[in-house]
Structure formats: structure tokens, C-alpha cells
Design a protein around this motif. Structure first.
Motif, PDB file in Angstrom:
ATOM      1  N   HIS A  70      33.642  48.940  50.765  1.00  0.00           N
ATOM      2  CA  HIS A  70      33.712  47.450  50.720  1.00  0.00           C
ATOM      3  C   HIS A  70      34.795  46.703  50.441  1.00  0.00           C
ATOM      4  CE1 HIS A  70      33.950  49.205  46.870  1.00  0.00           C
ATOM      5  NE2 HIS A  70      32.725  49.075  46.659  1.00  0.00           N
ATOM      6  N   ARG A  73      34.466  43.101  47.976  1.00  0.00           N
ATOM      7  CA  ARG A  73      33.689  43.551  46.808  1.00  0.00           C
ATOM      8  C   ARG A  73      33.521  42.362  45.595  1.00  0.00           C
ATOM      9  NH1 ARG A  73      38.234  47.711  44.742  1.00  0.00           N
ATOM     10  NH2 ARG A  73      38.938  46.548  43.163  1.00  0.00           N
ATOM     11  N   GLU A  75      33.062  42.106  41.926  1.00  0.00           N
ATOM     12  CA  GLU A  75      33.209  42.694  40.694  1.00  0.00           C
ATOM     13  C   GLU A  75      32.279  41.780  39.629  1.00  0.00           C
ATOM     14  OE1 GLU A  75      37.192  43.345  39.926  1.00  0.00           O
ATOM     15  OE2 GLU A  75      37.499  44.708  41.799  1.00  0.00           O
ATOM     16  N   MET A 101      36.998  40.377  45.393  1.00  0.00           N
ATOM     17  CA  MET A 101      38.109  41.076  45.434  1.00  0.00           C
ATOM     18  C   MET A 101      38.253  41.404  47.010  1.00  0.00           C
ATOM     19  SD  MET A 101      40.234  41.214  42.867  1.00  0.00           S
ATOM     20  CE  MET A 101      41.127  42.744  42.927  1.00  0.00           C
ATOM     21  N   TYR A 147      45.690  46.519  42.622  1.00  0.00           N
ATOM     22  CA  TYR A 147      44.139  45.928  42.744  1.00  0.00           C
ATOM     23  C   TYR A 147      43.436  46.997  43.166  1.00  0.00           C
ATOM     24  CZ  TYR A 147      47.609  42.109  42.934  1.00  0.00           C
ATOM     25  OH  TYR A 147      48.628  41.266  42.832  1.00  0.00           O
ATOM     26  N   ARG A 148      43.844  47.992  43.581  1.00  0.00           N
ATOM     27  CA  ARG A 148      42.793  49.221  44.189  1.00  0.00           C
ATOM     28  C   ARG A 148      41.850  48.707  45.193  1.00  0.00           C
ATOM     29  NH1 ARG A 148      45.513  53.086  42.123  1.00  0.00           N
ATOM     30  NH2 ARG A 148      45.414  53.726  40.130  1.00  0.00           N
ATOM     31  N   ARG A 150      42.536  49.259  48.559  1.00  0.00           N
ATOM     32  CA  ARG A 150      42.206  50.128  49.853  1.00  0.00           C
ATOM     33  C   ARG A 150      41.290  51.260  49.722  1.00  0.00           C
ATOM     34  NH1 ARG A 150      46.837  50.587  52.994  1.00  0.00           N
ATOM     35  NH2 ARG A 150      47.821  48.441  53.168  1.00  0.00           N
ATOM     36  N   TYR A 151      40.842  51.258  51.086  1.00  0.00           N
ATOM     37  CA  TYR A 151      39.695  52.218  50.973  1.00  0.00           C
ATOM     38  C   TYR A 151      39.836  53.161  52.061  1.00  0.00           C
ATOM     39  CZ  TYR A 151      37.581  48.631  48.518  1.00  0.00           C
ATOM     40  OH  TYR A 151      37.314  47.524  47.785  1.00  0.00           O
TER      41      TYR A 151
END
Lengths: 283, 175, 465
Positions: A70, A73, A75, A101, A147-148, A150-151
Motif C-alpha cells: 500500500h 496507507r 495509519e 502516509m 517513514y518506512r 518504501r515497499y
């Protein structure tokens, strides 16, 4: 010899960091404002993003493993420190706080310099781009993203994600990614490209509102505003200006309750292009 | 007619004594420069007796390292300057500080390779072995090879025998 | 008297040179049944790893259980571990060579082999962890039509440079130091081995020109290797220290990593020392005094590591960066605390066992201690990588991940791969340096008969003046 000439003539330009404006001379600086006060947490933006960007639907198991894709997303945060003891852990009278986010398109992105093969780079539009073809999947960028956001394609999701005839709904403007590639929000770069070429065909400049990102388009409460920060008439620039967020400086009058704008982890000096407007609450 | 004569010694001190004898001109027409010592181990002290003999390996090492340094600095900066679509992350195109790390590695890489090449060249490797190379030299005996004129061979043999030589071998040099 | 000598001398200097050759050459021949069992065991471990890797290659990184915040986990921590192991040979060989510590001579060869093979093992991990392994050559800078280069700012590219350089340098260092021994082997064997050794000994004749160049080369290589080894592990540390993440972005990481590397390398040397001494009956060369010295060295390095560990805690604590502090506290009290506390015990408390002579001289016990030290060091790397991934800035992604069988399988496979390479090495190449043991014996005897030497040397000195 042209190499040498290039090298000598442009030495001082090449030695410019972001403190001096950097090497890029930006044409645009795409930015965003997300008003958390307007966000209802309906997840429509996330769904729109899945549809627009050919995001793979990974299924429940992979999602539980944290292998979902996603890009956008929502949160949910249930705890609220300023409520003190009154806040319960699972539910509270005001409901959850929502945080949409997506990639913050940092101007001093931490993901870019660590990529070993230059697959993460900065476009003259101020976008933080990811070149899928070049990516070798070292995943360093994701590790270095505070920010985490990246997927990573842990599987060849496309094989199961869109059983026929669902594959007919894939967006032809962008690719479908295979395993081993990092991906993330692009600010709907395909829409930006289309708008730019349309404007060029009509021999005009891009106007504010020419480009709407998928999430912005879908948001029922218009919580998302997107535009060019270098265009001083644009909504996004006016909102940034109004809430005193500014690229290149984390300084802000934090005491004024009217100023709700902040960028995430400004203290890390990543220079994100997304401003969040704080939710107003009666306590 | 020149000749090479090998004497094999089991006692290292005797071998040293032979070299000392030649240094003191006990054999006519033979100087210390004509001697080659073959030994199973490294003998810095014997090399002292043999006098200054040069080795070019340090020059190779230095030039390789310098090449790595200069080439590394230029190569990296040039590659960056011609690859502008690089991840910037707010950093300049030519990042001297991070290049220093790579220049350092390239300095060592080229230094090491050049040292190795210098070693192979300087040590006169990759040549066919002759009758004067003996397996016992790699075990526990010292060989002394002396290049002499035909006429001076006998005094040399006498010197060898005086110092308890185990075996003497000749090999004529093709001119 | 004999026992007394054995307990206090590094080596018995009356040992015959022919016996040295014979003993070492014997160790290279006629593998016994145990050897084949060990080899089969290593191949078994390796095949687990290969199976896991093939599975992962086939369907993607997913089966390894990696997920969004946990992008590296075991692969990179094991990579750092093996890079650490590779610092042993450099320390023993290069640093002690420069300091003229001749007790290194009987044990440096296998330590250097360990360096090379750990590097070959470590090299696999950055490759295995790539999502698209088939494109790994893009990290190498080569001229391309499209003018594309790797990103020279990325610590991963530094890794590629550093590992290439270190592998080249350590293979050459190992090889150059082995040339005189290969010549001995060449003279003593027949068949394919003779061909191999003849080729590899490149015509070693042992004349003074070769020895002179050899000495200079070996010294220069040692001088190149020491800063290189330090830089290699600093660069590996930079993978973390250059990142912005709490718990990784630590200034003291490079020296901390180097100390940790030397520490685990030394512990690895002790393990292999005990094994080789027992299986090859090298009691006369790998003597207890040498083991004592190695243990003391390991203890000293362990204390350096302990100190650096503590100042890392202190600097995080007093630096008062909230997120870094949280990560540190989570290591102590969070879900990772069993691993973390075990690592602290193995890394900081257990090395005190090394200064007890009774433990040192008990071979099975010291072997177990050295293995535990290395488990502690492996946990150290895991505790550097994993908690930061689990707990970084963004609270929404906090969580713990347990690696799947694929990751464990590859880690186990790497041990098999290392063991396999090492087992092949000890049977193909001399694992004790013959010529240097001879040198050690020779020089030690000359010290005993110093005046005799003086008598022989006198004429030349007078003539010189």
C-alpha cells in the motif's frame, strides 16, 4: 576530452550541496498538503492508489506478514497522550487519529544516496523517483527511510493479484512490477507527465489544478491538496505559506494555534514535500 | 668459459664462512657479486654479508599505489560528473568525502597488484629449473652457487671442501 | 625436564627440519574416515543453504519472512559476522609480522586461509540478499553505452570495492606466503598434485634474489593489508553508521566493528587451532604457549570491544536522542532482550575464562569457550541489525519478525560452505608454514648459540668497518 572539459568547467556547480540550492535547477517542485482535520480515515485514497498505480493486492497472509504494497496507507493511532488517563487503549471518545502516509518526496532524501545502483534519484521536478528497471533490490533505501514508505516486491505478486478479467483494469500508463524491485508513491508521475505534455501541446504553462493525484481526486473531504510549490499562486503554495512551512527551514512559530502545519521528522533534515495540518481537537 | 658451481652445505655457519671467505678474496677472480645463495629459509643476516643488493618491489608498490590514488580520484569524479542523473539526496554531484573512501580502496588494490607483479618480475620467477636446483635446498641444506671462470674453479672447490661441503655440482653456461 | 620445556617454550628448537616437512606433508595426505564424514557434513549443511537459496531465487524474497521494516535481518548480520571472521588472518599474520612476533609462524597459515574463506563466505550474503541477484554486476563500475554508473555515495558500493580489494589482497598475501611451501610440496609429491604445485610455486628456487624480493613483498603486503583490513570493516560499519536510523547512526561504529571483527576472528583462530592440533597431531607446532599467547591477545581485544560497547551505550544514553535511547532500552528490556543479554554475557564476561590457565589448557573446554565467543559475536551483529529495523522512527511500523527457515537455512549453509572450503584447503595446501617454522627454530637456536654466531660473523664485520 569533453569529459575533461565538462569536469573542469562545471566543478563548482557539481560541488553544490542542498545548502547552496543543489545542482538541480528545478522546473517544478511538486508538493502536497494533507489536512488531518478533514481526514475521516475512509481509506478511499488508498483504494484509488491501488487502482491508479497497479498496486498488487497481496492477500491476507502476506499482509499479516507485513509484505503489503500500500503506497498510500492510512495509519490509525488510538492513544492520545494529551487525554491523559481518560484515553483508553483501544477506543476513545474521539475515535482514532488517522495519518495518511505516502512517500514524502524528500528533497534531501535519505533513500537516494544509499542506493548502490542509482535507481533512486531526484528528478528536476523535485520528485523522488524510483527506476524499476535499474533496481537490484538491495533494499537499503527502505532501511534508510525514516517513514518506512518504501515497499518491496517480495513475490511476483502480479501472478495472483489480478485473476482474469481483473487484469483488464490495470493502468496502461505505468508498469506492473515483478519480484525483487522496490517501489513507492510517485505522486502519480504518469499524470504529471500527461499534464506536462498536454500543456506543451497547447503551448501554455501548467496551471494549478491541471494535475490531480489519484488520492486527491478520490478524497471525499478534499483533505489532500497537490500542486507546484514554485507556482506562487497555487493552493499548495498558499497553504504552505499560510502555515509557515517552508522547504529548507524547519523553523516555525509553534506557539500560534492557528499554524497547524508540520512536516514529519523535520529534525532529520530530510526536507519532505508533504505538509500535514494538525487535527484540531477539543479537549 | 664460465661455469656455475653449486655447493651444498648442511651447516649454515659453514655456508656463511664460505661467503665470508669469498668476500676476503680467498678465491681469485671471484667476488661476492658472483655468489647466489639458495636457502630453505629467509636469512636476513646472510644477505648482509652478500652486501647491498637491490630490490625493485618497493618501487612497484609505490607506483601502483600512486596510480591507484590518481586514477581513483579522477575516475570517480569523472564518472560522477558525466552521470548527472544520480541520486542526490541533497548532496553535491561530486562528493569528495565519499570518494575518498573509494580512492583509498583503489590505492590499496592497485598497490597490492603492482607489488605482486613487481615480486614476480623482481624474483625472476617462471623459469625452468636447472640441475643446480636441488630438492634438498627446500628441505634443510644451503646451496651456494658461484659463477667462475674455468680456471678458478678448483680453488673454489677447495674452499667448499674446507668448509665441509656435502656435494658439488657444475653447470656450464651457454654463451 | 622435557615436560617443562614443552610448557614454557613456543617451540622445541631441536626439532629436525626433515621432521617438520614430513609432519606437514603427512597432514596433507591420506584423509581418514573422519575427514570424509566432516566433508559430507559440510556438504550437507551447504546443500540446505543451496536449497533455500534456489527456493528464494525462484519465488522471490518473500519466503525469507522479510517484511516492510525488516528488510535485511539475518543476511546482513551474518555478512558482517563473516567479514569479522576474516580479520583474524590479517591480525595474526600482518600485524604480528610487522611487530616481529615470531610465535605467529606456526599458526598464521590457517588463519590466513580462514581470512580468505570467510571473505568468500561473506561475499555470498550481499549477493544472496539482493532481490534481483541476476543484476548484481550493476554495482561494479564499468563503461556502459548508456553512461550509467553505480552510485559511488552508497556504502554498498563501498562494500563492493572494499571486499574486492580485500579478497584480492588477502588471496595474494596467502599465496605469496605459501610459495616456498608449495615448492617443498612440489618436490615431494607425484601425480596431479605435482602439476598443481609446480604451476603454483611459479619456479621457486630459494635463491637470495627471490628471498630478498619475497621479504620486501611480504612486508609491503602486510603494510597494505593492515590499513585495508581496518578500512574494510569500517566500511561495513558505514553501511549502518551512514544510515539515519537510530541505533545505526553511531559515530563509534567503525572502531567498534573493527574490534568486534578482530575479536571474533581471534576466537575463530582458537577453535581451528584446537581442531587442527587434535586432528593433525600438530602438538609440536601448535604448542600450548602459543595458545596462551593467542588467548591473551583475544582477551585484550575482547576488553577493547567491551569498552567500545560500553561507550556506545554511554554516548547513546547521554546524547539523549530519544529514538536511539528507545532502541537501546528495547534491546535491554524488549523482545530482543534474551539475545542481547546473552550477547553481553558471551562477549563481555566469558572472555575472562581465557585468562585462566586451567581453562586454556583444557582443549575441549577452550574449544567450547571459543565457539561460544563467536556465537556471542554473531548475536552482536544480529542485535545491531534487527532491533533498529523493528523499532525505528515510525511507530506504525514497529514490530518483531522471526526469520523463516529460508534465512536460517542460508546461514547454516554458509557455515557448511566455509567448512567445505577449509577442509579442502587443509588437504591440498600446507596448513602449517614449513619454512617459517624452520626459520623460527633456526633463529631461536641462534639466540641460544649467540656467541658461536658472533665468532663466525666477526671477520666480515671487521672487513666491513
Amino acid at each position: 576530452m569533453s569529459i575533461v572539459r565538462n569536469f573542469i568547467q562545471d566543478w563548482s556547480r557539481y560541488r553544490k550541496g542542498i545548502e547552496d540550492g543543489g545542482f538541480h535547477e528545478y522546473e517544478h517542485m511538486w508538493g502536497m498538503v494533507i489536512d488531518l482535520d478533514k481526514c475521516t480515515g475512509c481509506n478511499a485514497c488508498s483504494v484509488a492508489c491501488y487502482a491508479e498505480n497497479n498496486l498488487a493486492v497481496v492477500g491476507e497472509d502476506y499482509f499479516a506478514h507485513g509484505q503489503a504494497m500500500h503506497w498510500m496507507r492510512i495509519e490509525r493511532y488510538w492513544d492520545e497522550p494529551n487525554l491523559g488517563d481518560k484515553a483508553s487503549k483501544d477506543t476513545q471518545e474521539h475515535g482514532a487519529s488517522f495519518m495518511p502516509m505516502m512517500c514524502q518526496q524528500c528533497n534531501a532524501a535519505t533513500c537516494e544516496p544509499v542506493c548502490p545502483v542509482a535507481a533512486a534519484y531526484h528528478t528536476p521536478d523535485g520528485l523522488n523517483a524510483q527506476i524499476y528497471n535499474r533496481c537490484i533490490g538491495s533494499r537499503y533505501c527502505a532501511n534508510n527511510c525514516p517513514y518506512r514508505l518504501r515497499y518491496f516486491n517480495f513475490y511476483s505478486y502480479y501472478e495472483t493479484s489480478w485473476p482474469s478479467p481483473l487484469d483488464m483494469q490495470l493502468n496502461p500508463d505505468i508498469t506492473v512490477r515483478d519480484k525483487g524491485v522496490m517501489e513507492k508513491c510517485t505522486f502519480c508521475v504518469q499524470r504529471i507527465r500527461t499534464a506536462k505534455s498536454d500543456a506543451k501541446m497547447d503551448d501554455r504553462k501548467i496551471q494549478d489544478g491541471d494535475i490531480k493525484t489519484a488520492c486527491q481526486q478520490t478524497c471525499p473531504t478534499s483533505a489532500i491538496v497537490f500542486g507546484d510549490l514554485m507556482d506562487h499562486e497555487s493552493d499548495v503554495h498558499l497553504l504552505w505559506h499560510k502555515h509557515q512551512t517552508k522547504l529548507g527551514t524547519p523553523k516555525q512559530d509553534k506557539k500560534n494555534p492557528e499554524l497547524r502545519g508540520y512536516r514529519l521528522y523535520e529534525q532529520l533534515n530530510t526536507e519532505p514535500s508533504v505538509t500535514y495540518l494538525e487535527r484540531v481537537r477539543e479537549v | 668459459m664460465k661455469k656455475r658451481i653449486l655447493g651444498l652445505f648442511s651447516d649454515f655457519d659453514q655456508a656463511i664462512a664460505v661467503v665470508v671467505g669469498i668476500r676476503q678474496y680467498e678465491v681469485p677472480g671471484v667476488t661476492v657479486d658472483d655468489i647466489t645463495i639458495k636457502s630453505p629459509i629467509e636469512h636476513p643476516e646472510i644477505e648482509e654479508i652478500l652486501g647491498e643488493r637491490s630490490s625493485h618491489v618497493p618501487k612497484f608498490a609505490l607506483s601502483g599505489a600512486l596510480f591507484g590514488l590518481i586514477f581513483g580520484a579522477f575516475f570517480l569524479a569523472a564518472a560522477q560528473a558525466n552521470f548527472l542523473v544520480q541520486p542526490q539526496g541533497g548532496k553535491p554531484v561530486i562528493t569528495i568525502t565519499s570518494n575518498l573512501v573509494l580512492i583509498y580502496e583503489m590505492l590499496i588494490l592497485f598497490g597490492v597488484l603492482s607489488t605482486f607483479i613487481g615480486f614476480l618480475i623482481g624474483g625472476r620467477f617462471m623459469r625452468k629449473r636447472t640441475a643446480l636446483d636441488d630438492e634438498k635446498i627446500n628441505l634443510d641444506q644451503v646451496g651456494i652457487v658461484v659463477e667462475v671462470e674455468e680456471g678458478n674453479a678448483d680453488p673454489l672447490r677447495d674452499l667448499f671442501r674446507k668448509h665441509k661441503v656435502l656435494e658439488i655440482r657444475d653447470r656450464e653456461l651457454e654463451e | 625436564m622435557a615436560e617443562h620445556t614443552a610448557a614454557t617454550k613456543d617451540i622445541d628448537e631441536k626439532i629436525a627440519w626433515a621432521k617438520i616437512n614430513a609432519d606437514v606433508l603427512r597432514s596433507m595426505q591420506n584423509p581418514r574416515k573422519g575427514y570424509w564424514v566432516a566433508l559430507a557434513f559440510c556438504v550437507g549443511l551447504l546443500s540446505i543453504g543451496i536449497y533455500a537459496e534456489v527456493h528464494q531465487y525462484d519465488i522471490g524474497m518473500g519466503p525469507s519472512n522479510l517484511n516492510n521494516p525488516h528488510m535485511w535481518d539475518l543476511y546482513i548480520s551474518t555478512f558482517v559476522f563473516w567479514i569479522g571472521m576474516s580479520h583474524s588472518g590479517t591480525l595474526l599474520s600482518a600485524i604480528l609480522h610487522i611487530f616481529h612476533a615470531d610465535w605467529r609462524k606456526p599458526i598464521y597459515r590457517f588463519a590466513e586461509a580462514m581470512t580468505t574463506f570467510s571473505l568468500l563466505t561473506a561475499l555470498l550474503f550481499p549477493i544472496i540478499h539482493l532481490g534481483r541477484v541476476w543484476n548484481m554486476h550493476w554495482v561494479v563500475p564499468y563503461l556502459s553505452d548508456r553512461g550509467i554508473w553505480p552510485n559511488f555515495r552508497s556504502p554498498l558500493v563501498w562494500d563492493a570495492f572494499a571486499i574486492t580489494t580485500y579478497l584480492t589482497a588477502s588471496v595474494l598475501f596467502l599465496y605469496i606466503g605459501m610459495i616456498p611451501d608449495l615448492a617443498i610440496c612440489r618436490d615431494n609429491v607425484k601425480g596431479w598434485r605435482r602439476k598443481l604445485y609446480t604451476f603454483m610455486s611459479v619456479g621457486w628456487r630459494g635463491d637470495d634474489r627471490q628471498w630478498r624480493n619475497f621479504r620486501k613483498t611480504y612486508l609491503l603486503m602486510a603494510c597494505f593489508l593492515i590499513p585495508l583490513a581496518v578500512s574494510v570493516h569500517s566500511i561495513v560499519a558505514a553501511d549502518f553508521a551512514m544510515a539515519i536510523m537510530p541505533g545505526w547512526h553511531v559515530t563509534s561504529f567503525p572502531p567498534y566493528f573493527v574490534a568486534g571483527a578482530l575479536y571474533s576472528g581471534c576466537a575463530g583462530i582458537i577453535s581451528l587451532f584446537v581442531l587442527l592440533r587434535y586432528f593433525f597431531k600438530f602438538e609440536q607446532y601448535m604448542t600450548l604457549p602459543i595458545l596462551d599467547k593467542t588467548c591473551r591477545l583475544t582477551f585484550a581485544i575482547a576488553m577493547v570491544w567491551t569498552y567500545l560497547n560500553l561507550i556506545e551505550f554511554a554516548s547513546v544514553w547521554y546524547g539523549h536522542d530519544v529514538t536511539s535511547k528507545e532502541v537501546l532500552l528495547a534491546k535491554f528490556f524488549g523482545p530482543y532482550s534474551p539475545f542481547f543479554l546473552t550477547m553481553l554475557f558471551f562477549g563481555m564476561i566469558l572472555p575472562f575464562a581465557l585468562i585462566v590457565p586451567k581453562i586454556r589448557h583444557n582443549m575441549p573446554l577452550i574449544f567450547i569457550v571459543s565457539i561460544l565467543l563467536n556465537i556471542g559475536m554473531w548475536l552482536e551483529r544480529y542485535m545491531i541489525v534487527a532491533p533498529t529495523l523493528s523499532l525505528a522512527y515510525h511507530p506504525w511500523t514497529w514490530g518483531v519478525m522471526w526469520p523463516s527457515w529460508v534465512e536460517w537455512g542460508i546461514v547454516i549453509g554458509s557455515i557448511g560452505w566455509f567448512g567445505l572450503l577449509f577442509l579442502i584447503f587443509v588437504k591440498v595446501f600446507p596448513s602449517v608454514s614449513m619454512y617459517e617454522v624452520k626459520e623460527m627454530v633456526y633463529h631461536r637456536r641462534r639466540v641460544v648459540f649467540d656467541d658461536a654466531e658472533e665468532r663466525v660473523m666477526k671477520p666480515s664485520r671487521q672487513e666491513g668497518s
